[in-house]
Scaffold this motif. Structure first.
Motif, short mmCIF file in Angstrom:
data_model
loop_
_atom_site.label_atom_id
_atom_site.label_comp_id
_atom_site.label_asym_id
_atom_site.label_seq_id
_atom_site.Cartn_x
_atom_site.Cartn_y
_atom_site.Cartn_z
N ASP A 52 -21.18 30.38 -34.97
CA ASP A 52 -19.99 31.09 -35.43
C ASP A 52 -19.99 32.55 -35.01
N CYS A 56 -15.82 34.13 -35.37
CA CYS A 56 -15.42 33.41 -36.58
C CYS A 56 -15.20 34.34 -37.76
N TRP A 93 -24.18 23.44 -37.29
CA TRP A 93 -23.43 24.71 -37.29
C TRP A 93 -24.40 25.86 -37.51
N GLN A 135 -16.59 33.79 -41.84
CA GLN A 135 -17.69 32.90 -41.51
C GLN A 135 -17.92 31.87 -42.61
N PHE A 138 -15.45 28.99 -42.29
CA PHE A 138 -15.81 27.99 -41.28
C PHE A 138 -16.99 27.12 -41.74
#
Length: 504
Positions: A52, A56, A93, A135, A138
């Motif tokens: 990210d 992000c 992620w 962040q 996400f």
């Protein structure tokens, strides 16, 4: 009615044109012969991911519809009404834990504000749990779409813990103030706790150093060098802190800036990281720490050419990792920075960089035996080949752009679930064609990268050919579904095609 007939004629004409390369090049006479070895499975695949970093924190503040579209493209495993994947189904992620450069602003010396990173820890030593809403959005979106694995990574310690009060090294040496080790470790624990509080996610992994071999002496982004000895010292302290905090988060090391730093790079203080950290005879041995993950990571930058060198480096990684029982290799970061084959400058959402990436994934899985493969910027505003999804360079709103690199990664990530075994593949007549095979719960998955300018025929042995489902990414297609029950499988020119079939 005439319009329908015209469309049908156009489709037939297109198919004839697509078939012509066989007649011209002789590919129909000399098919690519593919032998899938079901008896000797290789490594177990853990998954595919992206980070990210940078973008992000802004993209997560865009209008709901647009940020949901970005999240769907990255994480969704759903199909649309035509049976086409909505997204590429990443299952990993990476969360960037910032070093305070956002709060420092221009005083950070990082001129490009899109490369400064937010952090929960403020310059005054207090915490703002709401400092990273983009962040965290996400992260929650990834979790809602089925992502299971989350890692927090540190490019530089927070500026409160660095020697020069900056998030980069002024002299090219380690910028971490080791007298503040306890405070640094506690900061990482606080990050884990804040993320858990706001998303319900406990980080599976924490990566305390990133690309420690580079000097990071230019203020272009956050970063700090480390020697192997310094990494071992920091990791031991972090291990103890995590244990005291009763956290199950695993420590993942060492995010080598180039793959040969894991094996035999000439820089003795920063190289041979596999043996330094995981050989029991090494002074830097960390493998006995219960919360150090039995994986070692490296980045595939600057090792993609020549072909012989690329394969040699990856074979060396596999060989070195194999010496340590139970150790896994992660390729934990890549985007196209540039080498003799393809330059990083210039955004290109077309098929050429996608083929480059697909081939690299093949090499990292098939030669280096990577169990996890992770991209750098999931979302990029840059005029550079560093994004899966691109956006306008606007902090509040703009357009969202798909790239072929996104869908090429999807040919792997969308169809190769965690727990799949890679299957060795033997090829004949395969110049510019790369094939990797996998098995998962009674299914065989084959990914074919055809870099040729003409279509190729595949004669695949060792699998059930009764009905094969295919998903193709090419100049005109994005994981477009189709079926085949032929002994010869046709793959379009300059394409990545995933084949799915039952094992029996």
């Amino acid at each position: 009615m005439s319009g329908t007939k015209s469309s049908a004629i156009a489709i037939i004409f297109f198919e004839i044109l697509m078939a012509l390369p066989f007649l011209i090049s002789g590919q129909g006479i000399n098919p690519v012969k593919v032998e899938i070895n079901l008896r000797h499975p290789a490594q177990v695949i853990e998954g595919f991911g992206a980070s990210d970093a940078w973008s992000c924190q802004y993209a997560g503040l865009w209008p709901e519809e647009k940020k949901k579209k970005m999240a769907d493209l990255l994480f969704s495993r759903e199909l649309d009404h035509q049976g086409k994947p909505i997204g590429i189904g990443l299952n990993f992620w990476r969360f960037s834990i910032g070093a305070g450069s956002i709060e420092q602003g221009e005083a950070s010396d990082i001129k490009n504000e899109w490369r400064r990173q937010a952090s929960f820890l403020k310059l005054n030593g207090k915490y703002d749990e709401y400092a990273m809403p983009g962040q965290l959005w996400f992260m929650s979106a990834a979790k809602a779409r089925g992502v299971k694995n989350f890692l927090g990574f540190v490019n530089s310690p927070h500026v409160n813990f660095t020697l020069n009060g900056k998030s980069y090294s002024g002299d090219g040496k380690c910028n971490f103030d080791f007298s503040k080790t306890t405070a640094f470790c506690q900061d990482l624990i606080s990050n884990i706790q804040i993320i858990k509080k706001h998303t319900g996610i406990t980080l599976n992994y924490i990566s305390p150093v990133n690309e420690p071999q580079w000097k990071w002496n230019e203020a272009k982004q956050e970063g700090s060098p480390y020697t192997n000895k310094e990494i071992a010292q920091l990791t031991r302290a972090l291990s103890l802190s995590l244990k005291k905090a009763d956290l199950n988060t695993k420590i993942q090391i060492a995010e080598a800036g180039q793959l040969d730093y894991l094996t035999n790079h000439k820089d003795s203080l920063k190289s041979r990281q596999v043996s330094y950290f995981f050989d029991q005879k090494s002074p830097g041995y960390l493998g006995d720490l219960y919360n150090v993950d039995q994986s070692i990571s490296g980045h595939s930058y600057f090792t993609t050419s020549s072909e012989d060198r690329s394969v040699r480096i990856r074979n060396a990684v596999a060989s070195e990792v194999e010496k340590i029982k139970g150790l896994r290799f992660w390729m934990s970061e890549y985007c196209i920075l540039g080498d003799s084959l393809m330059k990083g400058e210039g955004r290109d959402t077309g098929i050429s960089p996608a083929l480059f990436i697909a081939k690299l994934i093949h090499h990292d899985l098939s030669y280096a035996n990577a169990t996890s493969w992770q991209w750098w910027l999931a979302i990029s505003p840059n005029d550079y080949k560093d994004g899966l999804v691109y956006i306008d360079k606007n902090k509040k709103d703009g357009k969202v752009y798909e790239s072929k690199m996104l869908w090429a990664l999807g040919n792997y990530s969308r169809f190769i679930p965690a727990g799949s075994h890679r299957l060795p593949v033997k090829l004949e007549n395969a110049d510019q064609v790369y094939v990797s095979g996998f098995r998962s719960q009674g299914k065989i998955i084959i990914v074919v990268v055809n870099s040729r300018k003409e279509a190729a025929l595949l004669e695949i042995n060792g699998i059930n050919k009764k009905q094969i489902k295919t998903y193709t990414t090419s100049t005109t297609l994005n994981l477009a579904p189709s079926t085949s029950n032929s002994n010869l499988i046709r793959v379009p020119p300059e394409s990545i095609t995933t084949l799915l079939t039952d094992e029996k």
